[in-house]
Motif scaffolding. Structure first.
Motif, PDB file in Angstrom:
ATOM      1  N   GLU A  68       0.926  -1.040  -0.068  1.00 22.49           N
ATOM      2  CA  GLU A  68       0.043   0.154  -0.013  1.00 22.49           C
ATOM      3  C   GLU A  68       0.908   1.278  -0.067  1.00 22.49           C
ATOM      4  O   GLU A  68       0.484   2.207  -0.639  1.00 22.49           O
ATOM      5  N   ALA A  69       2.056   1.246   0.672  1.00 25.50           N
ATOM      6  CA  ALA A  69       2.752   2.271   0.729  1.00 25.50           C
ATOM      7  C   ALA A  69       3.401   2.729  -0.423  1.00 25.50           C
ATOM      8  O   ALA A  69       3.855   3.846  -0.917  1.00 25.50           O
ATOM      9  N   LEU A  70       3.789   1.523  -1.039  1.00 25.84           N
ATOM     10  CA  LEU A  70       4.721   1.629  -2.367  1.00 25.84           C
ATOM     11  C   LEU A  70       3.895   1.712  -3.836  1.00 25.84           C
ATOM     12  O   LEU A  70       4.524   1.792  -4.937  1.00 25.84           O
ATOM     13  N   VAL A 153       3.545   9.135  15.360  1.00 25.20           N
ATOM     14  CA  VAL A 153       4.688   8.869  14.180  1.00 25.20           C
ATOM     15  C   VAL A 153       4.047   9.170  12.622  1.00 25.20           C
ATOM     16  O   VAL A 153       4.903   8.690  11.946  1.00 25.20           O
ATOM     17  N   SER A 154       3.438   9.963  12.692  1.00 29.56           N
ATOM     18  CA  SER A 154       2.983  10.237  11.374  1.00 29.56           C
ATOM     19  C   SER A 154       3.814  11.035  10.437  1.00 29.56           C
ATOM     20  O   SER A 154       3.957  11.098   9.195  1.00 29.56           O
ATOM     21  N   GLU A 155       4.994  11.728  10.946  1.00 25.87           N
ATOM     22  CA  GLU A 155       6.100  12.168  10.330  1.00 25.87           C
ATOM     23  C   GLU A 155       7.020  11.270   9.729  1.00 25.87           C
ATOM     24  O   GLU A 155       8.104  11.440   9.262  1.00 25.87           O
ATOM     25  N   PRO A 158       3.817   6.183   6.334  1.00 23.65           N
ATOM     26  CA  PRO A 158       2.877   6.551   5.546  1.00 23.65           C
ATOM     27  C   PRO A 158       1.689   6.541   6.612  1.00 23.65           C
ATOM     28  O   PRO A 158       1.531   5.616   7.674  1.00 23.65           O
ATOM     29  N   ASP A 159       0.414   6.982   6.227  1.00 28.71           N
ATOM     30  CA  ASP A 159      -0.946   7.001   6.963  1.00 28.71           C
ATOM     31  C   ASP A 159      -1.255   5.615   7.089  1.00 28.71           C
ATOM     32  O   ASP A 159      -1.885   5.266   8.300  1.00 28.71           O
ATOM     33  N   ASN A 160      -1.307   4.606   6.443  1.00 32.14           N
ATOM     34  CA  ASN A 160      -1.505   3.000   6.471  1.00 32.14           C
ATOM     35  C   ASN A 160      -0.815   2.665   7.492  1.00 32.14           C
ATOM     36  O   ASN A 160      -1.241   1.710   8.346  1.00 32.14           O
ATOM     37  N   ALA A 164      -2.002   1.210  11.275  1.00 26.40           N
ATOM     38  CA  ALA A 164      -1.781  -0.063  11.906  1.00 26.40           C
ATOM     39  C   ALA A 164      -1.159  -0.360  13.034  1.00 26.40           C
ATOM     40  O   ALA A 164      -1.272  -0.860  13.977  1.00 26.40           O
ATOM     41  N   LEU A 165      -0.434   0.803  13.465  1.00 31.08           N
ATOM     42  CA  LEU A 165       0.262   0.780  14.501  1.00 31.08           C
ATOM     43  C   LEU A 165      -0.530   1.173  15.735  1.00 31.08           C
ATOM     44  O   LEU A 165      -0.481   0.722  16.919  1.00 31.08           O
TER      45      LEU A 165
END
Length: 171
Positions: A68-70, A153-155, A158-160, A164-165
């Motif tokens: 999803e991130a890539l 940890v958003s910086e 990625p949002d997904n 999940a975290l």
């Protein structure tokens, strides 16, 4: 085992790791590898013994998060693997392994891994890229630690992965 040919052009590389979870630093290395090579396979390692406890996310979850991130990068695929990295490289037809380096400690570890991989299969090249300065401090373990305490940890991811975290650590 690969034949060592000096005139063979490498068009497919692996970017291996545990990706527990994938971070913006990992994504930076993948994007940079893709600039250099037309086909990049992100090889998500099973890593059952990582840090003595195993990874935080299952192999299936880490592959899904990375995909999803890539997903917006053409020429990049994400695949799980178990066993030796050089065997997986041969299985998928990759001629090199690309690793990001953040600090001297990364270099020492990665040099040792590259030397071992060379002994196992001298046809699989090792290529190192220096991390971008903005990600030199970033690691999955730091992200997991911050998230486990409910930190933002958003910086770093990625949002997904943020989602999940939060679900994993119930924060």
């Amino acid at each position: 085992m690969h034949d060592v040919l000096t005139d063979q052009t490498i068009t497919h590389v692996l970017v291996p790791g545990t990706f527990d979870p994938i971070t913006f630093g990992h994504i930076d290395v993948v994007r940079r590898a893709r600039r250099l090579f037309p086909h990049v396979t992100v090889a998500v390692a099973e890593s059952l013994g990582k840090n003595g406890t195993g990874p935080t996310f299952s192999l299936q979850d880490r592959v899904s998060l990375a995909r999803e991130a890539l997903g917006d990068i053409d020429g990049v695929e994400v695949r799980p693997f178990t066993g030796l990295l050089v065997d997986f490289a041969n299985e998928v037809g990759a001629g090199a392994v690309v690793k990001g380096l953040r600090a001297m400690t990364d270099f020492e570890y990665e040099l040792q891994q590259a030397d071992l991989n060379y002994r196992l299969d001298p046809g699989v090249e090792s290529i190192f890229v220096m991390s971008s300065p903005e990600y030199g401090y970033l690691s999955s373990s730091v992200v997991r630690q911050i998230a486990s305490f409910g930190g933002d940890v958003s910086e770093f991811v990625p949002d997904n992965v943020v989602k999940a975290l939060k679900e994993r650590f119930k924060c």
